[in-house]
Motif scaffolding. Sequence first.
Motif, PDB file in Angstrom:
ATOM      1  N   HIS A   1       0.833  -1.201   0.000  1.00  0.00           N
ATOM      2  CA  HIS A   1       0.000   0.000   0.000  1.00  0.00           C
ATOM      3  C   HIS A   1       0.864   1.244   0.000  1.00  0.00           C
ATOM      4  CE1 HIS A   1      -3.754   2.271   1.110  1.00  0.00           C
ATOM      5  NE2 HIS A   1      -4.103   1.478   0.122  1.00  0.00           N
TER       6      HIS A   1
ATOM      7  N   ARG B   1       1.743  -8.251   4.507  1.00  0.00           N
ATOM      8  CA  ARG B   1       2.477  -7.009   4.222  1.00  0.00           C
ATOM      9  C   ARG B   1       3.992  -7.233   4.156  1.00  0.00           C
ATOM     10  NH1 ARG B   1       0.675  -1.798   4.308  1.00  0.00           N
ATOM     11  NH2 ARG B   1      -1.116  -2.813   3.335  1.00  0.00           N
TER      12      ARG B   1
ATOM     13  N   HIS C   1      -2.849   2.066  12.678  1.00  0.00           N
ATOM     14  CA  HIS C   1      -2.413   1.397  11.439  1.00  0.00           C
ATOM     15  C   HIS C   1      -2.934  -0.055  11.487  1.00  0.00           C
ATOM     16  CE1 HIS C   1      -0.077   0.567   7.935  1.00  0.00           C
ATOM     17  NE2 HIS C   1       1.133   0.483   8.450  1.00  0.00           N
TER      18      HIS C   1
ATOM     19  N   ARG D   1     -10.321  -1.677  -1.135  1.00  0.00           N
ATOM     20  CA  ARG D   1     -10.190  -3.042  -0.616  1.00  0.00           C
ATOM     21  C   ARG D   1     -11.374  -3.422   0.258  1.00  0.00           C
ATOM     22  NH1 ARG D   1      -4.512  -1.587   2.044  1.00  0.00           N
ATOM     23  NH2 ARG D   1      -5.850   0.157   2.632  1.00  0.00           N
TER      24      ARG D   1
ATOM     25  N   HIS E   1      -9.080   7.334   6.506  1.00  0.00           N
ATOM     26  CA  HIS E   1      -7.817   6.975   5.850  1.00  0.00           C
ATOM     27  C   HIS E   1      -7.079   8.247   5.472  1.00  0.00           C
ATOM     28  CE1 HIS E   1      -4.926   5.034   3.217  1.00  0.00           C
ATOM     29  NE2 HIS E   1      -5.258   3.912   3.828  1.00  0.00           N
TER      30      HIS E   1
HETATM   31  O1  LIG Z   1      -1.751   3.420   3.555  1.00  0.00           O
HETATM   32  C1  LIG Z   1      -1.996   3.635   4.734  1.00  0.00           C
HETATM   33  O2  LIG Z   1      -1.813   4.717   5.310  1.00  0.00           O
HETATM   34  C2  LIG Z   1      -2.558   2.557   5.570  1.00  0.00           C
HETATM   35  C3  LIG Z   1      -3.124   1.420   4.796  1.00  0.00           C
HETATM   36  O3  LIG Z   1      -4.225   1.471   4.312  1.00  0.00           O
HETATM   37  C4  LIG Z   1      -2.282   0.241   4.581  1.00  0.00           C
HETATM   38  O4  LIG Z   1      -1.137   0.225   5.039  1.00  0.00           O
HETATM   39  O5  LIG Z   1      -2.769  -0.716   3.958  1.00  0.00           O
END
Ligand SMILES: O=C([O-])CC(=O)C(=O)O
Length: 372
Positions: A183, A333, A218, A266, A257
């Motif tokens: 992201h 992630r 987060h 998403r 957000h």
């Molecule tokens: O992008 C952002 O600030 C937080 C987010 O949605 C992610 O990390 O998936």
Amino acid sequence: MTVTRGLEGVVATTSSISSIIDDTLTYVGYDIDDLAENALFEEVIYLLWHRELPTRQQLEELKQQLAENAAIPKEIIEHFKQYPIDKVHPMAALRTAISMLGLYDEEADVMTKEANYRKAIRLQAKIPTVVTAFARVRKGLEPVEPRKDLGFAANFLYMLTGKEPNETAVEAFNKALVLHADHELNASTFTARVCVATLSDVYSGVTAAIGALKGPLHGGANEAVMKMLKEIGTIDNVESYIYKKLENKEKIMGFGHRVYRKGDPRAKHLKKMSEKLTKLVGEPHWYEMSARIEEIVTSEKSLPPNVDFYSASVYHCLGIDHDLFTPIFAVSRMSGWLAHILEQYDNNRLIRPRAEYTGPAKRAYVPIEQRG
Ligand SMILES: O=C([O-])CC(=O)C(=O)O
Ligand SMILES: CC(=O)SCCNC(=O)CCNC(=O)[C@H](O)C(C)(C)COP(=O)(O)OP(=O)(O)OC[C@H]1O[C@@H](n2cnc3c(N)ncnc32)[C@H](O)[C@@H]1OP(=O)(O)O
């Protein structure tokens, strides 16, 4: 000096990994909607690391590398057994264990491109084993060894429960992994990049990232959403609970957000999954309550749900302990963090912004006997 609080809107780097433009999220140009419907998580890992979708052969190679590297040192399991288990949050255990993995990697400080890629494979392969081993050890159960014949999503659920998961669970979990993989410059990814931009090692970068993901603003929000749903308890309590929170200017977890204004693309996938899975497991109230919360928060505050909101009820339906929700986010992630770490090394410059000083002006030193 102009200070931009929270670095909102500041463009801090170039990146060819993922983009958010006009509320549309793409991984290397592929729309998240397309990937969520069609892609295996392993294909997404390959895409983020190589900027192309894999051929069948490349995919099989990656799957094999992940399977071959999934085992973790027994010392990590022994370490888990010594923790004050009822007090340790799984994100703290994960942060420690991922750092500890670096101690057992002979290439931890080898900084060649090839060695860094091999470490990326090892970290991505081992993180599901770490999370599931901790989840079992804290319940007095033996960890379940990873299986080479199962895909990434199925293997995670298998190691967690010791049972082969059904197709619906694997499909849902795979989709959640795809949706959380990367992201852009979110807080944990930025943390990873800041860390490795000092030319520190990959293990330090992902350990720092886990620390940033843990916070409730987060990745920690998904666990907080489930806590809220449990506190509310029934659909009849939703209105009073949410309006009270809003009146008290408290945040509703899973909403808002920094980048998306119209909505997180998403969330709709997770919402659909939540509706389906909550019915399937005979607990439709979690979805019904969530949908009602969404109606209120959207109309009262114009804040749409983010990725963390409906993922909570999805993971709950998959039988996952609520404090494992954020570690699961980290499992996915990890692929994005590693892509960004490798990209940072490829075109590195130390990341070092400035602060506008707001403390007292220049002062003369006062000897201790003259103070007070
Ligand atoms: O992008 C952002 O600030 C937080 C987010 O949605 C992610 O990390 O998936
Ligand atoms: C994977 C992820 O990290 S997704 C994000 C997960 N985090 C959450 O779900 C936690 C809840 N949400 C939030 O705290 C925020 O929306 C964040 C942290 C995601 C974004 O924060 P920021 O961009 O700094 O927005 P900020 O906090 O300044 O909010 C702007 C306004 O909306 C309000 N607001 C933002 N989010 C929420 C929320 N969830 N509930 C209620 N009000 C909110 C703020 O109070 C603020 O109102 P004000 O202007 O009247 O003071």
